[in-house]
Design an enzyme around this catalytic site. Structure first.
Site, PDB file in Angstrom:
ATOM      1  N   LYS A 154       0.834  -1.208   0.000  1.00  0.00           N
ATOM      2  CA  LYS A 154       0.000   0.000   0.000  1.00  0.00           C
ATOM      3  C   LYS A 154       0.868   1.257   0.000  1.00  0.00           C
ATOM      4  CE  LYS A 154      -0.471   0.172   5.037  1.00  0.00           C
ATOM      5  NZ  LYS A 154      -1.398   0.304   6.170  1.00  0.00           N
ATOM      6  N   TYR A 201      18.495  29.322   4.548  1.00  0.00           N
ATOM      7  CA  TYR A 201      17.480  30.096   5.264  1.00  0.00           C
ATOM      8  C   TYR A 201      17.823  30.242   6.738  1.00  0.00           C
ATOM      9  CZ  TYR A 201      14.240  29.964   1.318  1.00  0.00           C
ATOM     10  OH  TYR A 201      13.642  30.144   0.098  1.00  0.00           O
TER      11      TYR A 201
END
Length: 340
Positions: free
Chosen positions: A33, A249
């Protein structure tokens, strides 16, 4: 270009251990899955077939259709559309309401809630469910449950096992009265399989263990599995930064000396969970990821054209205070995959 490399030798190593513990390769159902836990649905299916696996487990009919030719039987856990178009598909019934939604002659497997309280009919609803399946002319091929804490040192695992043994007896009695074939019974996930001393069920649904991980408490005698996935990135650019200059950043990384820094084409936009620059992370080759991970790239203290970001996600899972499943399933399915 960023890519995922799948190590076939490691995958086969894990499947061999799993098959031996289960007692037979025929009992192994690989859980595929969510894009095979991020590893690639089709790629993992092809390797599983090559190894000789006959059974698979997915989330939806759409997933099952993509791998229909690889397996003899595919169990579909939770598709809200409740339709089957193949004799090899088996739809899980998670509630009494599901029975009315399925067309005649659909192969179904009944989930029973033995204590997780998530999906499945209660023990009190067991007889009503099987009679409903019989009256709707559905084909009952299996009965299953799921353990809530097979990976932990608690009595819950043994309590649920005892309840499921009770379920087996009741189901066999009801089926005999209705002249129905006895369905297959299965309850074990990856952790539960390795807690059985002598595995005696018809199937085992193996998820994370096939990919090389097991979240089971280390107090248990866990097998030595090998991670299958490694994540690689390609260099975008290289620059020299001076001592005391900052990277990325927020300037979270401060250069302690003049150094070469390269950016690579992986970021949190690719599903590589964001490192915030507070916790040090080094690649398998010993290169440090500098500062914060950006949306589309990361900065590393190396100049290699390609760099392996990880080949084992346990360290990253610890940094992010999560489990290995989340690190792998978060990766975008569009990342190119290679089998080696």
């Amino acid at each position: 270009m960023a890519k995922i490399i799948l190590n076939k030798s490691n995958y086969f190593h894990n499947l061999k251990i799993i098959s031996e513990q289960a007692g037979s390769i025929e009992k192994v159902a690989v859980v595929l899955k969510d894009n095979a836990y991020g590893h690639g649905l089709v790629e993992i299916s092809s390797m599983a077939k090559e190894f000789g696996i006959k059974n698979a487990v997915v989330r939806t009919v759409a997933e099952a259709k993509l791998i229909e030719t690889f397996f003899d039987q595919i169990l579909i856990l939770a598709d809200s559309k409740k339709k089957s178009y193949s004799h090899s598909f088996h739809i899980v019934i998670n509630s009494l309401d599901d029975i009315a939604k399925l067309p005649k002659n659909t192969n179904v497997q009944l989930k029973v809630d033995t204590g997780m309280h998530r999906n499945g009919v209660s023990l009190k609803e067991l007889e009503e469910a099987i009679h409903g399946i019989y009256e709707k002319k559905l084909n009952l091929t299996g009965v299953l449950t799921h353990y809530k804490s097979a990976d932990e040192l608690t009595c819950d695992f043994f309590w649920q096992r005892a309840l499921f043994n009770q379920v087996k007896k009741e189901v066999m009695g009801i089926c005999e009265k209705l002249f129905l074939p006895i369905p297959k019974f299965h309850s074990a996930n990856s952790s539960a399989l390795f807690r059985f001393k002598n595995f005696d069920e018809d199937l085992v649904r193996v998820g994370i263990a096939q990919y090389g991980y097991l979240e089971t408490n280390t107090i248990f005698d866990n097998p030595k599995l090998k991670p299958v996935m490694s994540l690689w990135a390609s260099k975008i650019s290289t620059r020299t930064i001076k001592k005391n200059q900052k990277v990325g950043y927020g300037g979270k990384y401060l250069a302690k000396k003049d150094m070469k820094v390269s950016t690579y084409d992986v970021g949190y936009g690719d599903g590589f969970l964001r490192l915030n620059g507070e916790t040090k992370y080094t690649t398998p080759k010993g290169y440090e990821i500098l500062g914060r991970v950006s949306m589309d790239n990361i900065s590393i203290d190396c100049e290699d054209d390609e760099v392996c970001i990880f080949n084992d996600v346990k360290k990253l899972a610890k940094i992010h205070n999560t489990i290995s499943y989340e690190i792998t399933t978060t990766l975008l399915p569009t990342i190119k995959k290679e089998i080696k």
